[in-house]
Every structure is written in C-alpha cells, then in structure tokens.
Design an enzyme around this catalytic site. Structure first.
Site, short mmCIF file in Angstrom:
data_model
loop_
_atom_site.label_atom_id
_atom_site.label_comp_id
_atom_site.label_asym_id
_atom_site.label_seq_id
_atom_site.Cartn_x
_atom_site.Cartn_y
_atom_site.Cartn_z
N ASP A 1 -18.88 0.21 -2.75
CA ASP A 1 -17.43 0.01 -2.65
C ASP A 1 -16.74 1.31 -2.23
O ASP A 1 -15.71 1.69 -2.79
CB ASP A 1 -16.86 -0.50 -3.98
CG ASP A 1 -15.51 -1.20 -3.80
OD1 ASP A 1 -15.20 -1.61 -2.66
OD2 ASP A 1 -14.77 -1.33 -4.79
N LYS B 1 -14.35 3.36 -0.16
CA LYS B 1 -13.10 3.08 0.55
C LYS B 1 -12.08 4.13 0.14
O LYS B 1 -12.32 4.89 -0.82
CB LYS B 1 -12.60 1.68 0.23
CG LYS B 1 -12.35 1.45 -1.26
CD LYS B 1 -12.01 0.00 -1.54
CE LYS B 1 -11.81 -0.25 -3.03
NZ LYS B 1 -11.56 -1.66 -3.35
N ASN C 1 -11.21 4.74 -3.54
CA ASN C 1 -12.25 5.25 -4.42
C ASN C 1 -12.70 6.66 -4.08
O ASN C 1 -13.73 7.13 -4.56
CB ASN C 1 -13.46 4.30 -4.42
CG ASN C 1 -13.15 3.00 -5.14
OD1 ASN C 1 -12.25 2.95 -5.97
ND2 ASN C 1 -13.89 1.95 -4.82
N ASP D 1 -15.35 5.12 -9.31
CA ASP D 1 -15.54 3.68 -9.46
C ASP D 1 -16.94 3.21 -9.08
O ASP D 1 -17.21 2.84 -7.93
CB ASP D 1 -14.50 2.90 -8.66
CG ASP D 1 -14.49 1.43 -9.07
OD1 ASP D 1 -15.36 1.03 -9.86
OD2 ASP D 1 -13.61 0.69 -8.61
N THR E 1 -15.29 -4.77 -0.74
CA THR E 1 -13.92 -5.02 -0.31
C THR E 1 -13.95 -5.47 1.14
O THR E 1 -14.64 -4.84 1.96
CB THR E 1 -13.08 -3.73 -0.47
OG1 THR E 1 -13.10 -3.33 -1.84
CG2 THR E 1 -11.64 -3.95 -0.04
#
Length: 413
Positions: free
Chosen positions: A182, A184, A187, A203, A222
């Site tokens: 994840d 992105k 994060n 995260d 995501t």
C-alpha cells in the site's frame, strides 16, 4: 529520535547487516495465523494499564481517521515528548482482527532499525482496542505537496532525494521478505515540511511476509496504485511494490495520478491496458532520465520490473544534483561530503540539462530535522481535479477507499 538513537543489532550472537527483530522474524514465519503472510509473534510488551496514566492527548484536530482507527497526537507526561497514538478497534465488521494488528506490530519490530521506517514506541490494549504509540512527524504526508500548485510542489531534485530514501527503505523490507502492498503518498510522511525533511514509511496493515514455499494471491491495495497482477489475481511479489513506486514517482513529479479514471472500473481498465502518458505540459520540466526511471517500473509483467536495488543504481538517482539537504548524514555519523564541491559539480552537470534551468538558479543547503512519524488518516479527495490536453486518462487526485474486497475486516491508515 535521532539516527544514533535508533536501536540496532540483533540479540546475540550478533550478525552484521541485520537489525533487531530480523532474527526472531524467521521464527515467527513458522507459525502462520489464519491468513497467509502474517506474523503472529511479537516481542513488544503489551501494556494493560490505562493509556491516560502515561500520556495526555493534545488538543486540536485528529491526525487521521479511518473506519476502524483514529490517530491522535499525544504527549508522554514524564518526558513531554510528542508521539502519535493510533487507536485500533479489534473487532471489524463482526470479526476479530487482533491478529492483523499483531502482524502490523511484528513488522514494525522487524524494521525498527531502519531509518526510513516509522518507529514503534509502545503498545497498549483495552477490551475493545489496541493503541500503537508511534513516532510523530511534523511534516505530515507527502500527498499535500503532490497536489500543491506548481510553485509549492516538489521540485525534481527534491523527488530524487526522497525517492532514494523510499527505495532504501523498501529495499530493506524486501530483503527481509516484507511487501508493503500500500505504498502511496498518504503512507510516506516527512519529518519536517520546511525545510523539507526526510521520509518515513508508515502503515503496514496490508503488508505480508513472502515465503518461497507458498504463493500469495489477494485483492488488496488502493485503486490508483494496485499493480496489474493484483487485478488479475496472480501471485503477489516484491515487484508488486515496485509498480506502486513507479506510480508514486509519477505523481510526485507531476501531481497527476496516471491511471485514475472516473470510477474504479475505469481506473482498473487503465491499469490492465497500460493506459499511461508521458507527454503533455505536466512533463515540460521533467527530465528524460526521470521518465526513463518511471518506465522501468510501470511494466505489466512483474518479472520485467526493476527491483529496489536496481532502481537505486538508475542514472536518474545517481546524478549529482542530489547532495543538497543531506545534513542528516553528518548527524547520523554516515557519509559526509564537501557540500561546496558537490554543489559546484551539480551546477556543472545541470548546465547541460536545459530542462532544469530553474533548479540551477538556487541550490540551498538545508539542515534536516530528523524527528518522527505517525500514520495519517485515510485518503483525502482533492478538489483540484485538473483536465490536461493529450492526457484524457490523467486527472488530479481523487483517492477512494482502499480495495479490500476479499479481506476479513478492513485495514485503515
């Protein structure tokens, strides 16, 4: 916490190049919980006394909020140090998700000696939730500058420095068989905003442990950042993270989400069909070397993507306009250099590159403040969607909820 204070070295016998937590991780993999790729053992003591006895919450807005967690700034009473407390519900959609939280703690333990990964301070547990006390980052998430107007947005020299740190952190995770899944802008946090600080990867709720003896196939991530193999339900690998880093580099350089459609279906179609553009006004000030870097990652076949180590050797990151703002090296006892000479070398090289004339005008040495980081709330929607010519599929950010259809419960930021 300064780099010198980061704990390092495993329990005896010592092993060079490994950090505290790496050795126990091998043992943890032997006992898998209900879902593959999750760690089930931690070393951190879980405190049962009331959280408010040692910490007080800072007034003001929350640092972040999701469906099953909220992040608040807090102060340790006896030291007056700032932290971020992540309050995580143990039951989600009627299911017990405590083991998923334990896994996140275990990954943080494994990576606690790495400068580019968030540091876990303490853990508390009540009847309904677990509280992760994390380092606090004053700079917030890089998302804010990704969607800023051009004058306030990242310059390419900034992206190069931050991307190198991201890759060093991800390379460490991959060497320890951890895939983040994840990555992105929400994060990746900054230790300070002005001057521009260093990054912290946060995260690990969707992270997984990769084992050569088994395949992982899950729908998670995501939408704008998921790799093609996620959509086709093919095996997950470290290359899955590298696709996300390619998208991340694209948005940091341009402020545009390359695959974003009007809805999830259009976004997924753009990803599966590789509908991505490298032209238009958003690339006017982007060097060809930076574009080539992205192209080594946005490759449909996972086996053809560059690894984190290969990315660190890419010419774009090896160009010498990167040494600015590296004062943390001296405080960390790491590599130090003659900034004046490096600036001169940088200016000499960049005189050949006509696309970077604006960056040549002013090279400022900044002192970076290495502090801490926390996990922010869920993706925000930007009100600044901007249509661009020749880029019908590219729009300003409009993030949605993470894609978690086949996961028991949901993970939040």
């Amino acid at each position: 916490m300064s780099p010198e204070e980061k704990p390092g070295g495993p329990p005896p016998p010592p092993q060079a190049g490994r950090c505290r937590g790496a050795r126990p991780q091998q043992q943890q993999q032997q006992q898998q919980p209900r879902r593959g790729g999750l760690l089930s053992e931690i070393r951190t003591a879980i405190r049962s006394e009331p959280f408010h006895l040692r910490y007080r919450l800072s007034p003001g807005r929350e640092l972040g909020r999701g469906k099953f967690a909220v992040v608040k700034k807090c102060i340790q009473k006896d030291t007056e140090k700032e932290f971020a407390a992540k309050f995580m519900r143990k039951r989600r959609k009627g299911q017990d998700c405590r083991m998923e939280i334990i896994h996140e703690i275990a990954v943080l333990e494994l990576a606690q000696c790495n400068l580019w990964v968030i540091n876990l301070h303490e853990v508390y547990e009540t009847a309904t939730e677990m509280i992760l006390v994390l380092e606090y980052a004053a700079g917030g998430e890089i998302f804010d500058q990704c969607v800023a107007e051009r004058e306030e947005a990242f310059k390419e020299k900034d992206v190069k420095r931050l991307m190198k740190q991201i890759l060093e952190g991800v390379s460490f995770l991959h060497r320890n068989n951890v895939v983040h899944l994840d990555l992105k802008p929400q994060n990746i946090l900054l230790t300070s905003k002005s001057p521009l600080g260093d990054i912290k990867i946060v995260d690990f709720g969707l992270s997984r442990i990769m084992k050569s003896s088994e395949e992982l196939r899950e729908i998670m991530g995501t939408p704008e950042y998921v790799a093609p193999e996620i959509l086709s339900y093919d095996p997950i690998s470290t290359a899955t993270d590298m696709w996300s880093i390619g998208v991340l580099a694209y948005v940091m350089l341009t402020g545009i989400s390359p695959f974003l459609g009007d809805d999830k279906q259009e976004t997924f179609l753009n990803i599966s069909q590789m509908n991505v553009s490298y032209s238009g006004e958003d690339f006017d000030l982007i060097s060809e070397s930076a574009v080539d870097f992205i192209k080594t990652l946005l490759v449909k076949k996972p086996e053809d993507r560059a690894t984190a180590e290969e990315c660190l050797q890419h010419p774009w990151l090896e160009q010498s306009d990167e040494p600015i703002s590296r004062a943390w090296n001296e405080s960390a006892g790491g590599e130090s250099s003659d900034v004046t000479q490096q600036d001169a070398d940088s200016a000499s090289e960049k005189s050949v590159d006509t696309e970077k004339t604006e960056e040549d005008e002013s090279i400022v040495t900044e002192e970076l403040i290495v502090v801490a980081s926390y996990t922010l709330g869920q993706c925000r929607q930007s009100e600044k969607e901007k249509a661009t010519e020749q880029k019908a599929i590219s729009k300003r950010f409009k993030f949605e909820e993470p894609l978690l259809q086949e996961i028991p419960g949901e993970f939040i930021y």
